[in-house]
Design a protein around this motif. Structure first.
Motif, short mmCIF file in Angstrom:
data_model
loop_
_atom_site.label_atom_id
_atom_site.label_comp_id
_atom_site.label_asym_id
_atom_site.label_seq_id
_atom_site.Cartn_x
_atom_site.Cartn_y
_atom_site.Cartn_z
N LEU A 1 0.92 -1.26 0.14
CA LEU A 1 0.16 0.00 -0.13
C LEU A 1 0.89 1.31 -0.11
CD1 LEU A 1 -2.92 -1.17 2.51
CD2 LEU A 1 -3.06 -0.25 0.11
N ALA A 2 1.94 1.14 0.78
CA ALA A 2 2.91 2.49 1.06
C ALA A 2 3.45 2.41 -0.60
CB ALA A 2 4.10 2.19 1.90
N ARG A 3 3.81 1.55 -1.12
CA ARG A 3 4.49 1.51 -2.39
C ARG A 3 3.68 2.10 -3.44
NH1 ARG A 3 6.70 -3.72 -5.86
NH2 ARG A 3 4.34 -4.17 -5.49
N LYS A 4 2.10 1.74 -3.53
CA LYS A 4 1.43 2.30 -4.37
C LYS A 4 1.29 3.79 -4.33
CE LYS A 4 -1.68 3.26 -7.46
NZ LYS A 4 -1.44 3.15 -8.92
N ARG A 5 0.98 4.22 -3.17
CA ARG A 5 0.43 5.45 -2.95
C ARG A 5 1.95 6.46 -2.82
NH1 ARG A 5 0.64 7.99 3.04
NH2 ARG A 5 -1.65 8.61 2.54
N SER A 6 3.02 6.09 -3.02
CA SER A 6 4.12 6.76 -3.13
C SER A 6 4.65 6.79 -4.59
CB SER A 6 5.33 6.45 -2.24
OG SER A 6 5.58 5.01 -2.42
N GLY A 7 3.82 6.10 -5.39
CA GLY A 7 4.10 6.12 -6.80
C GLY A 7 5.22 5.24 -7.12
N HIS A 8 5.45 4.10 -6.35
CA HIS A 8 6.58 3.13 -6.69
C HIS A 8 6.25 1.76 -7.14
CE1 HIS A 8 10.15 5.65 -5.54
NE2 HIS A 8 9.37 6.09 -4.57
N LEU A 9 4.87 1.85 -7.35
CA LEU A 9 4.55 0.43 -7.92
C LEU A 9 4.47 0.64 -9.53
CD1 LEU A 9 3.24 -2.14 -8.21
CD2 LEU A 9 1.09 -1.41 -7.97
N LEU A 10 5.49 0.02 -10.29
CA LEU A 10 5.86 0.11 -11.72
C LEU A 10 4.73 -0.73 -12.17
CD1 LEU A 10 8.24 1.75 -10.81
CD2 LEU A 10 9.44 0.37 -12.77
N SER A 11 4.02 -0.26 -13.42
CA SER A 11 3.09 -0.88 -14.18
C SER A 11 3.83 -2.01 -14.97
CB SER A 11 2.27 -0.08 -15.11
OG SER A 11 3.28 0.41 -16.15
N LYS A 12 5.00 -1.70 -15.52
CA LYS A 12 5.80 -2.79 -16.34
C LYS A 12 6.83 -3.36 -15.12
CE LYS A 12 5.19 -1.17 -20.78
NZ LYS A 12 5.67 -0.58 -22.01
N ASN B 1 -8.18 10.10 -8.98
CA ASN B 1 -9.39 10.11 -8.12
C ASN B 1 -9.56 8.54 -7.96
OD1 ASN B 1 -11.37 10.96 -6.39
ND2 ASN B 1 -12.93 10.44 -7.80
N GLU B 2 -9.48 7.64 -8.87
CA GLU B 2 -10.12 6.24 -8.87
C GLU B 2 -8.96 5.29 -8.42
OE1 GLU B 2 -13.00 4.72 -8.69
OE2 GLU B 2 -13.20 6.56 -7.93
N ASP B 3 -7.77 5.71 -9.08
CA ASP B 3 -6.48 4.40 -9.17
C ASP B 3 -5.33 4.76 -8.68
OD1 ASP B 3 -7.99 2.33 -10.67
OD2 ASP B 3 -8.51 4.15 -12.03
N GLU B 4 -5.15 5.78 -7.90
CA GLU B 4 -3.77 6.30 -7.44
C GLU B 4 -4.13 6.19 -5.67
OE1 GLU B 4 -2.31 9.56 -9.21
OE2 GLU B 4 -1.99 8.36 -11.19
N SER B 5 -4.76 5.40 -5.34
CA SER B 5 -4.76 5.00 -3.65
C SER B 5 -4.92 6.40 -3.11
CB SER B 5 -3.67 4.59 -3.27
OG SER B 5 -3.53 4.36 -1.84
N THR B 6 -4.20 6.78 -2.15
CA THR B 6 -4.09 8.13 -1.34
C THR B 6 -2.99 8.87 -1.88
OG1 THR B 6 -3.23 7.02 0.34
CG2 THR B 6 -5.47 7.46 0.56
N ALA B 7 -2.33 8.69 -3.03
CA ALA B 7 -1.29 9.21 -3.43
C ALA B 7 -1.17 10.75 -3.62
CB ALA B 7 -0.74 8.74 -4.77
N VAL C 1 -8.35 4.56 11.27
CA VAL C 1 -7.94 4.23 10.06
C VAL C 1 -6.31 4.42 9.60
CG1 VAL C 1 -10.14 5.06 8.80
CG2 VAL C 1 -8.23 6.52 9.03
N SER C 2 -5.92 3.67 8.58
CA SER C 2 -4.51 3.97 8.16
C SER C 2 -4.43 5.04 7.24
CB SER C 2 -4.04 2.69 7.47
OG SER C 2 -4.51 2.41 6.11
N PRO C 3 -3.24 5.51 6.89
CA PRO C 3 -3.01 6.57 5.91
C PRO C 3 -3.42 6.24 4.41
CG PRO C 3 -1.03 6.14 7.19
CD PRO C 3 -1.97 5.19 7.50
N TYR C 4 -3.70 4.78 4.30
CA TYR C 4 -4.03 4.71 3.05
C TYR C 4 -5.56 4.10 2.94
CZ TYR C 4 0.59 2.71 4.59
OH TYR C 4 1.79 2.65 5.15
N GLY C 5 -6.18 4.29 3.93
CA GLY C 5 -7.55 3.83 4.06
C GLY C 5 -8.73 4.83 3.65
#
Lengths: 341, 341, 341, 341
Positions: free
Chosen positions: A226-237, B86-92, D71-75
Motif C-alpha cells: 500500500l505504501a509503495r502504491k501511494r508513493s508512486g513506486h508500483l511500476l506498471s511494467k 481520483n480512482e486509481d492512485e490510492s491516497t497518493a 484508519v490507516s493513511p491508505y484507508g
C-alpha cells in the motif's frame, strides 16, 4: 578510473540480458507476471527464511517504505549521524512515515555500537507523549564510511532492540559488499541477528534501478505494498524490476559483482598508500576514505582518476568508491606506472 | 491479442536500443549525465515553449509531483470522478501534496466541460477556511474512458481556470494517443490552452518506465526536484530515464507508436461491431468501451483475446486497449476469420 | 510552593474576569466577534509594528503553525538541541509542516550564538536536493534553560539569517519573562532584530489556554488561518481566546505577572543558595537550574516544596520554575525559617 | 433571537462555575490533575461501558484524532456528502490521518442508510492497491441537516460495518440533542450498535471549548494521546477541559441543555409555520431547515431574528439553530405578536 561513486556504473551484462529478454511479448502489469511471481521463493531460499519481497526502483523508496512498515507517525528512528537516511535523503523519512523523527547518535566508522545504543534507548524510556519514543533502530550495512558490521555486532544491536522493544532495520544499499567482505551467509547478519526488514541493494552493484525490500515478517507485505502504491513506486511494467532482481541473485551474481568491487578497493588502497596516502577508516568493503598529500591528489587526477574530497573527515580526506566494473588490472598497472614515474 | 491494457506491452525496439547504448561506460549520477542534459532543450523544442523537464518512472509520481507544485496542502483539485488520480492512485494525491483534497465532478466520456466546471468553481468562491478552495483543475488527455479533448475544449477549460484563479494540470498518461488522434501540435492542447503542467507519457506507449513532468513555468523546477527527491523518485542512474525519454521523442517515435495503437483500435472496433458489439463511447484514441453479447465474448476469448469487463458502464460493457505493438493485420485477419466461421 | 512548572498555575483574576464577562450574551463564532476584532490593533500597538494576530490554545500549535508559514515541507529548521520544539513537542513540527526537519545545534544556556549559527548555515550551503536546506532558524525567548537573549544577540542572529536567506522564528512561551527581565520594548527583540513570527505566551503566565501567533509580515495571515483550521485549532467560541488575550495585554498585565515570577525566582535563588545550592545557569527570568546537596533537597521537600530533578545538567541538578502567582513573601519567610532551623 | 448557530452561545452557568472553581490553587499539568482523573470513570458510568476519554478543545480535533485511531493513511472513510468532516473541516481529515480519503455517499437528511452503505462497500471489495479500501464509516448524530438516527438505524449500519470489516465512528457534535430527542440511553446508539469511537459534544451545548473523544475500545487511548500531543491539542492546564466536561455530564446537565434546545426548535418551528414556512426536513433535534416566503423572512429579520439561508436546499431555504440558552417563552411570545400584527 571513476571512483566518484558506484552509482556512476552502467548496467552489468547479465542484468542487461535479463532486461532484453523481457523486450518481446506482453505480460500482466503491476507484478502479476511470471518473473515477479518467482521472487518470494528465490529470496526466501537466499535468506533461508520465509520473506516477502517488494521491489522498488530506488534506495530512498526501499528505505522509507520499509521504515513506514515498522514505525508509527509519532515514533522515533535511531540511526547514526552519518546515516544516509539522516544525511542524504532530504525529508523522505518524515514524508513516508507521516512524521516519524530521526534520532541520530554517534559511533566509529558510521557504525552504531550496542552499548551506546542501549544507553541512548535507556535515556528515552517512559518519557511520555512530549518526547519521541524510539520505535526502530536503523543500521547501514556496509556503512556510509565503509564500515562493515559482523554478525556478532548486529546480533548485539538486535539484542538491545529486543530489550527495548524496538524494531531493527538495515539499509543494505551496499549489502552485497558487506556479505562479500564478511564471507558469511546473508542470514547471519539479518534475521538471525534480529533484523526485521532490509533494503537489499541492486542499483549500485550492477542493476539499472532496483532495490528489494526484504520483509522478514511477511505479514508486513500488505502495508508495504500500500505504501509503495501511494508513493508512486508500483511500476506498471513491474516485470522489468523483477527481471533485474532475479538475474541479480541468480548464480550469485550479486556476490561476484561485490567481490570485484571489494578486491578493487584493496588494490586501490595499495596504490593510494604507495602514493603517500593513509587509510582513515579500516574497511573490507568498497569505499575508501584516505588522507592524501596534495601532490598525490594532483598526480592521481592527472592520471584520469575521479574522486571526491570528504571534508567531514579532514582537509586532506578523500573518498574512493570501487564498483562491479572496476578494472583491477588497470589499477595495478597504474600503481606500477605511478611508482616508476 | 492482449487488450487488457497498454501497460502489458514490452519496451519498443528503439527505446531498448537506447537503454542498451547506456550499458557501457560510467556516467555521472542523479541527472548530471550528458543525455539528461539534453532533455530541457529537446522538450522545449517539441512544445515550442521553454519548459523544465523532470523525468520520473511512474505516472503516479508524475501526476502527484506535478500537483504538489501547483497546490497547497489546504487546497482542492477539481477533477472528473473517473480520473485516474481520483480512482486509481490510492491516497497518493494527499500523500504528495500534504493533504490537498480531490473535488470530483461529472462529465461525458470522463471529460470535464467548461460550463460545468465554471458552475462548480462559482459555488466554491469565498467559502472561508472551513471549506476547501479549489486551487487546481486536473484533466486527463486522453481520458480514462477514451475521450479526447480538442484544443477548443481545453482552451475553454483553461479560460475558466484563469477566471477563477486556479491552475490547470493535464494527466497525459495517454497524451501521445490524444495528439495522434487530434493530429495537432502538442502546444495547442497544453500551454496555449492554459495548461501549467503536464505528465507526458512514455511507459504505456513503448518505454520501460518513464514519464516526464513538463513544467510550462520552468520556475517550478526546484520545487518539483525537491518533491522528487523526498519521494524517492530521483534515480541515481538517471541517464536510463533520460535515454528512454530522448529516444521516445526522437524522430516522432512517440507519435508513431501512438498512431499504431489508435489505428489498431479502429480495426478492433470494426471487428467488435462485426461481432454485434456496440461502441459505448466514441473515441479516436486507443481505448474502446463496447457492449458485447455474451456469445461474442465467448467467441473472442476462444480466439485468444484478453480484455476486461467494465461494470461501471453496464453489465455487457467491456474495455479493450490497443498499444504500440498491436498487430493490425492480425486483427483484420481475425475479423475475417470470425465472420466466416 | 509548587515550582514544578509555571503551567501548574490557575487563571489569574484579571483573565478570569474577562472570561466571565463573555458568559452572558451570544456572539458570532470563529473570530467574527467584537473582541477578536480588536486584537490586530492592540498587538500592532504593543509591538509598534503592523502585525497579524492568530490566537490558538496551545504553545505547540502556536509554534508549529508559525513554522508552517515560514518553511516548506522540504526545508530545515535550525534550533538548539534543548529547544522545546525539538525535545518536547513529539513529532509536531513534521506533522504541521508536512515533513520539515529540525536541525539542532548547541550553545550555552540553550541559546543559539550567531557565530555558531553562521558556521552551521555555511556548511549547508549548496548541498543539493539530497541534503535538507535550512529555511528557518528558531530561538526560544526566554530559553528552556532560563537564558534570555538581549536585543544585540537576537539582532546578530537576525543578521545571520538575513545573510543566509533564512527566516527567524521565536518561541515566546516565556516571552513576557524575557521582556520583564530585559526591561526593553518588545519590538527590540523581535521585528527590529529580524524576527518574522513569534509565539506570544499567555497560558504559563496567567491565561487559561491561549497563545498568540504574531506575524510581523501580515501577509502570512491567510496561510496561518488555513493551517489553524485544518489542524483543529480554530475555536468556534473564539471570543474566549480573544478575551483572554485582550485582558492579558491590557494595562501591561502580562508584564506585571512576569515581573512577579522573575522576582520570585530571585528570592528563591537566594533561599536555595542559603541552603547550599549553586546556580548552574545565570538567569534573569523565571527558571532556576540549581545544584543542591541531598540534605537540602530533603529539607525543601519536607517544607512542602515541589520541583523536578534535571538530570541532563548533572546528578544534583534541579529545576525550579516560579510563576505569576508565586508568593514572594512566603519564599522569603521560608528562607528565614529554614536558616534558623 | 440568534439562530445562526448554537456555537454563538456563551458558556452556561454550571460550566462557568466549574471553570471559576479551578481559578484558585495550583494543580499538575497535562491531565495529571484530580478532575481529569475522574473522567474515565464518569464516562464509563454514563455509557455503561469501559471507555477511554480524551478531551480536546474543538470538534475538528475530536473527529480527526478519533479517525486517526481507526484508519490507516491508505484507508478510506465513508461518510455522507453533507458530513461536517467532508464539507466543513478543510483538509483536516487528511492532515490528521496522514492522507486517508473521504468517500462520500448520499442519503436523506444527511443520514447514511444501511442498504446504500452495504451496496457501496460491496462495490469496493477486493479492488487492490490502486483503489482506496474503506476502513471506517462515519455518521453524524444528530446530522448536519437535523436528522437523528434511532438505535435500529445505527445498529443496521453497525451490522454492515461488521460485515465488511470497517470501523464505525460517530461525530457527536450534537450528540446530546440526538439523545434528548430519542430519549434513549446513550449506549443504545453507540457501542451497543457497533460504534467504536464518538466525538461527544460540549461546546455547542454550553461549554467554553471542549469535546470528549470517547473510545469504546480503551486500548486505542495511547494512539489518541500521541495524536493529540503532536497535533498541539494537549492543553497544559488540562484541568480546565476536564472541569468543563465533568460539569457537563454532572446531574445530566448535557441533556437538560439539549432538551431546551430541542424544545425551542419545536416552538420555533411552530412560529415559522405560522409565518408560512414549510419544514423541509423532519427533525426532533435543534436544527430547522425551513422554506420561507420572502415576506416572512423580512418580518422575522425585522423582529431581530438571526438565521442563514441554506441554498443547497433551495432558494427559499433557511436554517435555524436553537441552543441551550434559547428563550422558549420569548419565541412563543414573538409567535403571538407576529400573528397579531
Amino acid at each position: 578510473m571513476n571512483f566518484a561513486s558506484d552509482n556512476v556504473t552502467p548496467v552489468c551484462p547479465e542484468i542487461q540480458a535479463a532486461i532484453d529478454e523481457q523486450c518481446t511479448g506482453n505480460a500482466p502489469a503491476y507484478g502479476n507476471d511470471d518473473v515477479s511471481a518467482t521472487l518470494d521463493r528465490a529470496f526466501s531460499d537466499l535468506f533461508d527464511h520465509e520473506v516477502a519481497v517488494v521491489p522498488v526502483s530506488t534506495g530512498t523508496a526501499a528505505n522509507c517504505i520499509s521504515l513506514s512498515t515498522l514505525v508509527s507517525p509519532y515514533g522515533g528512528i535511531v540511526c547514526h549521524h552519518e546515516a544516509h537516511i539522516n544525511e542524504d535523503e532530504s525529508t523522505a523519512v518524515a514524508h513516508f512515515t507521516g512524521g516519524a523523527k530521526l534520532l541520530p547518535i554517534d559511533g566509529p566508522a558510521a557504525k552504531l555500537e550496542a552499548i551506546t545504543l542501549a544507553s541512548f534507548l535507556e535515556s528515552r524510556v517512559d518519557r511520555g507523549v512530549h518526547s519521541v519514543t524510539p520505535e526502530c533502530v536503523a543500521v547501514t550495512q556496509s556503512t556510509e564510511l565503509g564500515g562493515v558490521y559482523d554478525a556478532d555486532e548486529i546480533a548485539a544491536i538486535g539484542g538491545v532492540c529486543q530489550q527495548f522493544g524496538t524494531k531493527l532495520f538495515m539499509d543494505g544499499a551496499r549489502f552485497a559488499n558487506a556479505i562479500a567482505a564478511l564471507d558469511c551467509h546473508p542470514a547471519d547478519v539479518t534475521w538471525k541477528a534480529g533484523v526485521n526488514a532490509l533494503s537489499f541493494d541492486g542499483t549500485k552493484n550492477g542493476a539499472l534501478a532496483v532495490e528489494a525490500i526484504i520483509l522478514f515478517d511477511p505479514s508486513l507485505r500488505a502495508k508495504a505494498e500500500l505504501a509503495r502504491k501511494r508513493s508512486g513506486h508500483l511500476l506498471s511494467k513491474h516485470r522489468y524490476l523483477a527481471a533485474q532482481l532475479a538475474a541479480y541473485i541468480r548464480d550469485d551474481l550479486w556476490l561476484k559483482n561485490a567481490r570485484n568491487a571489494n578486491n578493487a578497493a584493496r588494490a586501490l588502497a595499495s596504490l593510494l598508500q604507495a602514493q603517500g596516502g593513509s587509510i582513515l577508516i579500516e574497511s573490507q568493503a568498497n569505499e575508501l576514505f584516505v588522507a592524501l598529500p596534495d601532490a598525490a591528489v594532483t598526480r592521481l587526477r592527472d592520471a584520469g582518476m575521479l574522486f571526491y574530497p570528504w571534508p567531514s573527515l579532514g582537509k586532506q580526506a578523500y573518498r574512493f568508491v570501487t564498483a562491479w566494473n572496476s578494472d583491477i588490472d588497470a589499477i595495478n598497472a597504474l600503481k606500477t606506472r605511478l611508482q616508476s614515474s
